[in-house]
Write an enzyme that holds these catalytic residues in place. Sequence first.
Site, PDB file in Angstrom:
ATOM      1  N   ILE A 137       0.871  -1.167   0.000  1.00  0.00           N
ATOM      2  CA  ILE A 137       0.000   0.000   0.000  1.00  0.00           C
ATOM      3  C   ILE A 137       0.912   1.223   0.000  1.00  0.00           C
ATOM      4  CG2 ILE A 137      -2.008  -1.073   1.082  1.00  0.00           C
ATOM      5  CD1 ILE A 137      -1.156  -0.026   3.746  1.00  0.00           C
ATOM      6  N   ASP A 138       0.387   2.348  -0.475  1.00  0.00           N
ATOM      7  CA  ASP A 138       1.210   3.541  -0.638  1.00  0.00           C
ATOM      8  C   ASP A 138       1.733   4.077   0.689  1.00  0.00           C
ATOM      9  OD1 ASP A 138       0.687   3.429  -3.358  1.00  0.00           O
ATOM     10  OD2 ASP A 138      -1.063   4.754  -3.208  1.00  0.00           O
ATOM     11  N   LYS A 139       2.773   4.868   0.592  1.00  0.00           N
ATOM     12  CA  LYS A 139       3.428   5.445   1.772  1.00  0.00           C
ATOM     13  C   LYS A 139       2.429   6.123   2.707  1.00  0.00           C
ATOM     14  CE  LYS A 139       6.563   9.230   3.000  1.00  0.00           C
ATOM     15  NZ  LYS A 139       7.419  10.334   2.482  1.00  0.00           N
ATOM     16  N   THR A 141      -0.877   5.816   2.750  1.00  0.00           N
ATOM     17  CA  THR A 141      -2.083   5.038   3.032  1.00  0.00           C
ATOM     18  C   THR A 141      -1.833   4.207   4.289  1.00  0.00           C
ATOM     19  OG1 THR A 141      -2.668   4.890   0.685  1.00  0.00           O
ATOM     20  CG2 THR A 141      -3.650   3.256   2.157  1.00  0.00           C
ATOM     21  N   ARG A 237      -6.912   5.590  -5.971  1.00  0.00           N
ATOM     22  CA  ARG A 237      -6.650   7.010  -6.220  1.00  0.00           C
ATOM     23  C   ARG A 237      -6.923   7.373  -7.683  1.00  0.00           C
ATOM     24  NH1 ARG A 237      -0.673   7.520  -3.928  1.00  0.00           N
ATOM     25  NH2 ARG A 237      -1.015   9.758  -4.275  1.00  0.00           N
TER      26      ARG A 237
END
Length: 303
Positions: A137-139, A141, A237
């Site tokens: 998962i993104d930084k 998130t 996103r």
Amino acid sequence: MKKKIIEITPEHGGSRIDKALSEFDPEWTRSKVQSWVKEGMILVGGKTVKPNYQLKEGDRVEVSEPEPELLEVVPEDLGLDIVHEDGDVLVVNKPRGMVVHPAAGHATGTLVNGLMHHCTDLSGINGVLRPGIVHRIDKDTTGLLAVAKNDRAHASLAEQLSQKTVTRKYTALVHGNIEHDEGTIDAPIGRDPKDRQRMTVIDGGREAVTHFTVTERFGDFTLVECRLETGRTHQIRVHMRYIGHPLAGDPKYGPKKTLSFGGQVLHAGILGFTHPGTGEYMEFEAPLPDDFTELLVNLRKRD
């Protein structure tokens, strides 16, 4: 040093060299190509050029790509929030601001650094920089990630992701008022040809499906639950932006005037999968982080 020779076709004739070369390799960003040009690592016809050089059909471009920097994963005590752990899998609740694995510019403080301190039995399928990492998962998130502690477990979880049997539900706050109570976004995602740092809905992209359900409306914002059927980079996103409702706080895909939140308002709250060892379906839930909860409280007070 890796050398690559590129013959320029009519398609890229007349394009700036930094823009054109960034389309040949997903790792070649325009800024990276510009620095290579300035350092004389890119030659056209055996001669150095400037970053704004316009390519001509038939140009012979020689790229001397530097070898990637070798990174050593240093174990760090990062106080990880371990939700579940057994001999095969580990489920961790990642905080906002933490990168999942080391990369250039993020050699320390990543989830992998913390995992290496927490335990030594992690799968090696993804190499030394991504031990145990099956999905990301993104930084910015927050939320749940499954980590494989051996190669058998890794293969099982990867297959479940491929077969779309893993449950992944996210809570997101988006701009605007979504009229429909629920919906499905089925739109392929690929790298944005105009900006290699971003993803976009594009013909020829990889299949991407997101299901969403509205859970609360705040006038100019909507709280939604998103369920991933596929797991493309930045999928939620990109998809929410595609339907005109970008995530609040998202500096990459949202409007310039957005909430000041330190990143997109997105939380991976529910994760479910079949245990690689027992065959039992397991599901885990992580509550919204405090800053997300506080934001919702303030929006309710405002309305």
